[in-house]
Design an enzyme around this catalytic site. Structure first.
Site, PDB file in Angstrom:
ATOM      1  N   LEU A  71     -24.988 -34.604  26.561  1.00 51.76           N
ATOM      2  CA  LEU A  71     -25.772 -34.495  27.796  1.00 51.76           C
ATOM      3  C   LEU A  71     -26.894 -35.532  27.942  1.00 51.76           C
ATOM      4  O   LEU A  71     -28.059 -35.165  28.138  1.00 51.76           O
ATOM      5  CB  LEU A  71     -26.361 -33.079  27.929  1.00 51.76           C
ATOM      6  CG  LEU A  71     -25.369 -31.915  27.957  1.00 51.76           C
ATOM      7  CD1 LEU A  71     -26.116 -30.594  28.142  1.00 51.76           C
ATOM      8  CD2 LEU A  71     -24.338 -32.073  29.066  1.00 51.76           C
ATOM      9  N   ASN A 126     -23.975 -24.816  33.953  1.00 49.70           N
ATOM     10  CA  ASN A 126     -23.136 -25.188  32.816  1.00 49.70           C
ATOM     11  C   ASN A 126     -23.564 -24.334  31.626  1.00 49.70           C
ATOM     12  O   ASN A 126     -24.587 -24.603  31.002  1.00 49.70           O
ATOM     13  CB  ASN A 126     -23.296 -26.688  32.523  1.00 49.70           C
ATOM     14  CG  ASN A 126     -22.542 -27.131  31.274  1.00 49.70           C
ATOM     15  OD1 ASN A 126     -21.844 -26.332  30.649  1.00 49.70           O
ATOM     16  ND2 ASN A 126     -22.671 -28.391  30.911  1.00 49.70           N
ATOM     17  N   CYS A 129     -21.260 -26.212  27.502  1.00 46.39           N
ATOM     18  CA  CYS A 129     -21.157 -27.520  26.853  1.00 46.39           C
ATOM     19  C   CYS A 129     -21.085 -27.336  25.334  1.00 46.39           C
ATOM     20  O   CYS A 129     -21.991 -26.754  24.748  1.00 46.39           O
ATOM     21  CB  CYS A 129     -22.347 -28.413  27.191  1.00 46.39           C
ATOM     22  SG  CYS A 129     -22.289 -29.979  26.307  1.00 46.39           S
ATOM     23  N   ASN A 191     -14.525 -25.825  30.900  1.00 49.80           N
ATOM     24  CA  ASN A 191     -15.169 -26.948  30.237  1.00 49.80           C
ATOM     25  C   ASN A 191     -14.247 -27.442  29.112  1.00 49.80           C
ATOM     26  O   ASN A 191     -13.162 -26.894  28.920  1.00 49.80           O
ATOM     27  CB  ASN A 191     -16.531 -26.510  29.674  1.00 49.80           C
ATOM     28  CG  ASN A 191     -17.537 -27.656  29.649  1.00 49.80           C
ATOM     29  OD1 ASN A 191     -17.194 -28.765  29.247  1.00 49.80           O
ATOM     30  ND2 ASN A 191     -18.752 -27.392  30.079  1.00 49.80           N
ATOM     31  N   GLY A 243      -7.272 -31.144  32.330  1.00 49.46           N
ATOM     32  CA  GLY A 243      -6.022 -31.876  32.174  1.00 49.46           C
ATOM     33  C   GLY A 243      -5.245 -32.131  33.444  1.00 49.46           C
ATOM     34  O   GLY A 243      -4.042 -32.407  33.390  1.00 49.46           O
ATOM     35  N   THR A 265     -10.990 -36.225  32.885  1.00 46.58           N
ATOM     36  CA  THR A 265     -10.539 -37.285  31.990  1.00 46.58           C
ATOM     37  C   THR A 265      -9.505 -38.209  32.640  1.00 46.58           C
ATOM     38  O   THR A 265      -9.500 -39.414  32.379  1.00 46.58           O
ATOM     39  CB  THR A 265      -9.970 -36.648  30.700  1.00 46.58           C
ATOM     40  OG1 THR A 265     -10.999 -35.815  30.145  1.00 46.58           O
ATOM     41  CG2 THR A 265      -9.574 -37.685  29.680  1.00 46.58           C
TER      42      THR A 265
END
Ligand SMILES: Cc1cc2nc3c(=O)[nH]c(=O)nc-3n(C[C@H](O)[C@H](O)[C@H](O)COP(=O)(O)OP(=O)(O)OC[C@H]3O[C@@H](n4cnc5c(N)ncnc54)[C@H](O)[C@@H]3O)c2cc1C
Ligand SMILES: Cc1cc2nc3c(=O)[nH]c(=O)nc-3n(C[C@H](O)[C@H](O)[C@H](O)COP(=O)(O)O)c2cc1C
Ligand code: FES
Lengths: 283, 246
Positions: A71, A126, A129, A191, A243, A265
């Site tokens: 972060l 969030n 993480c 996440n 994904g 990603t």
């Protein structure tokens, strides 16, 4: 045709995943801040500025990426004063601000200030993480803490409030129900999945900062399960991610309950992916 | 550093066709044909390359080389880079900040490069013929990489464990140089920057880091700049050496 996710209106279904797209750099390089995306999700904002974890921060994996980024960011004050107003001038669609913290108080103070900021359209907590030592994932790993934090944030804002969950928990449906009880408008699943890369020569973590999370194609089945379980348990709107690379991936997540889908990603190897998928989805 | 860093890169990736490959000692020179939407960029900038049919999930940063008869890049046969054999590659770039060559001259600028850092030097040698290069290589079968640097006055390549820092110290002690342009792996950049600072000579250093995206999205390419962690692909790869020793 526009859609509504947790009271937030979006022009279509595709977003970016928090922490995987820098809209300011994209604008400078490509001339488009968030190409093909219906809005912009910021990198997680923390109370204080953070340099992030020491290098190395990434490691290759056969069907994905391992990261331990930690972060990094300018901190709440600089985000609110400089970055958020700049984003508002370049981004197409609403801005969803991702909020992290190391205590309930840190989260709530950031949410209060975002509530007053006209450039913030929605807030994503969030609590998942895996790459920082305290806060975040330790809250999202516990149903009671998740409910307490969500309820406190709910009191601090009327804006659409999302909670981003981790699949690295015993029962994600329990955490989802806790977020719903706390007053979340929507859930964001998932996440990165807790994971590690080992240096073959030192036999220690490959990462400078320990920790680690897996993303990319390898976790799509995990995301599918999480969206299905959370949708069944709560009936809340869900932003599905994990994904996603193809039109089929988007449709699979929607068919188990996602109302919108975020790309993470996969954008690293194809920054034009959202544009291509929009075309393929006929949106 | 250079103005080209502000120029817009086309939102891609696009396709580069592999048109040949040649052994270069223990390395391979892969020749590619770029499509019209991808430019070579400035010396020091890089491209993200990926073989969609290969085994790498993400693209890798690679420095393209302007050859006399085309464009290519060099890969190490021993590494997963062999995956970049083609026949078609996805390519995104040019990315990052290249060298600022506005004050460069063959008489007063010294080049220092090691490993894949050598691949950036032909472009500079082309602009400034007979510029002096101190080259470092890891093993003798990589010597052809150093000789790829046409037009450059080459010292005998230093083969590890001989360090490039010794001839650099000697060269700067002559007082003939006002600027050093360096590219190389690991701790070399900082070592060169420190030596330059001690001699009161300006330096620009091309850094390397593993990269997942190359355009600022992942924060994975952290390198120590200005005493803190910054993104190599955004702040660099080429940075003012003074920022490495601050
Ligand atoms: C600006 C820039 C320009 C570049 N230009 C070039 C170029 O022109 N040509 C080129 O070939 N490369 C270039 N690179 C580097 C390139 O992108 C790759 O990062 C590099 O080749 C390493 O790839 P690899 O497959 O050997 O290692 P990777 O698989 O990426 O891993 C890095 C190192 O870690 C080791 N490793 C992998 N997995 C493990 C594990 N589990 N445990 C312990 N160790 C492990 C590998 O053996 C390797 O030495 C450039 C990089 C940058 C930043
Ligand atoms: C490099 C990287 C950085 C990330 N940073 C954040 C972050 O700051 N906040 C957050 O909520 N999620 C972060 N994530 C998680 C992503 O938002 C996403 O949930 C996860 O990567 C799964 O989606 P994907 O497989 O499509 O990448 C990050 C992921 C990656 C790979
Ligand atoms: S490589 Fe992704 S931020 Fe630099």
């Amino acid at each position: 045709m526009s859609i509504t996710v947790g009271r937030l209106e979006l022009a279509h279904t595709l977003l970016n995943a928090s922490g995987t797209w820098d809209a300011v750099e994209a604008q400078r390089l490509f001339g488009e801040a968030n190409p093909g995306m219906a809005g912009f999700v910021t990198k997680t904002v923390t109370a204080e500025p953070r340099p992030g974890n020491p290098a190395p921060r990434i490691a290759p994996s056969r069907m994905g990426l391992l990261n331990s980024i930690g972060l990094p960011g300018p901190g709440r004050d600089a985000f609110l004063e400089t970055l958020l107003p700049e984003l508002a001038t370049i981004v197409a669609g609403p801005i969803i601000c991702s909020v992290g913290g190391f205590s309930l108080g840190e989260y709530v103070e950031t949410v209060e200030q975002l509530d007053h900021h006209s450039d913030c359209d929605a807030i994503e907590l969030n609590v998942s993480c895996p790459n920082v030592e305290s806060g975040c994932a330790s809250i999202g790993g516990d149903a009671g803490e998740t409910e307490r934090l969500t309820a406190a944030a709910r009191t601090a804002t009327d804006k659409p409030l999302f909670v981003k969950l981790s699949a690295s928990v015993a029962d994600i449906a329990e955490i989802a129900k806790a977020a719903q009880a706390g007053g979340a408008d929507a859930l964001v699943c998932v996440n990165t999945v807790k994971a590690t890369a080992i240096n073959r020569w030192t036999h220690k973590s490959q990462f400078g900062g320990g920790g680690g999370g897996l993303s990319g194609a390898a976790i799509k089945p995990v995301a599918l399960h999480a969206v299905l379980a959370c949708s069944d348990a709560t009936g809340l709107d869900i932003i599905g991610l994990g994904g996603v690379e193809t039109k089929d991936d988007v449709e699979d997540l929607m068919s188990v309950g996602a109302k919108a889908v975020a790309l993470g990603t996969a954008l690293f190897r194809d920054p034009s992916l959202a544009k291509k998928l929009r075309f393929e989805l006929g949106e | 550093m250079s103005a080209a860093a502000e120029q817009t890169t086309r939102l891609g990736p696009f396709t580069a066709r592999v048109v040949g490959s040649e052994p270069l000692g223990g390395l391979t020179l892969v020749r590619v044909e770029l499509d019209a939407r991808t430019s070579l960029g400035e010396p020091g900038q890089f491209h993200m390359l990926r073989n969609a049919a290969g085994r790498d999930y993400l693209a890798r940063p690679v420095g393209l080389i302007q050859l006399d008869d085309g464009v290519g890049f060099v890969v190490d046969n021993a590494s997963a880079q062999a995956d970049l054999a083609g026949p078609e590659l996805e390519i995104l770039g040019p990315l990052g900040k290249g060298f600022d060559l506005s004050a460069t001259s063959a008489e007063t600028t010294l080049l220092v490069a090691a490993g894949f850092g050598l691949t950036v030097m032909p472009a500079i040698g082309r602009l400034h013929t007979r510029i002096r290069l101190i080259a470092g290589i890891r093993q003798s079968d990589h010597t052809p990489l150093a000789h790829l640097v046409a037009g450059v006055t080459l010292d005998t390549p230093r083969i590890a464990p001989d360090l490039i820092t010794e001839p650099l110290e000697e060269a700067l002690a002559t007082g003939a140089y006002t600027q050093v342009l360096a590219a190389g792996p690991g701790p070399m950049g900082k070592a060169v920057a420190e030596i330059c600072q001690r001699h009161g000579v300006a330096s620009q250093i091309a850094l390397e880091a593993p990269m997942a995206c190359g355009f600022g999205g992942c924060y994975g390419c952290a390198v120590e700049i200005d005493g803190t962690w910054k993104r190599c692909c955004i702040e660099g790869p080429v940075v003012d050496g003074a920022r490495l020793v601050a």
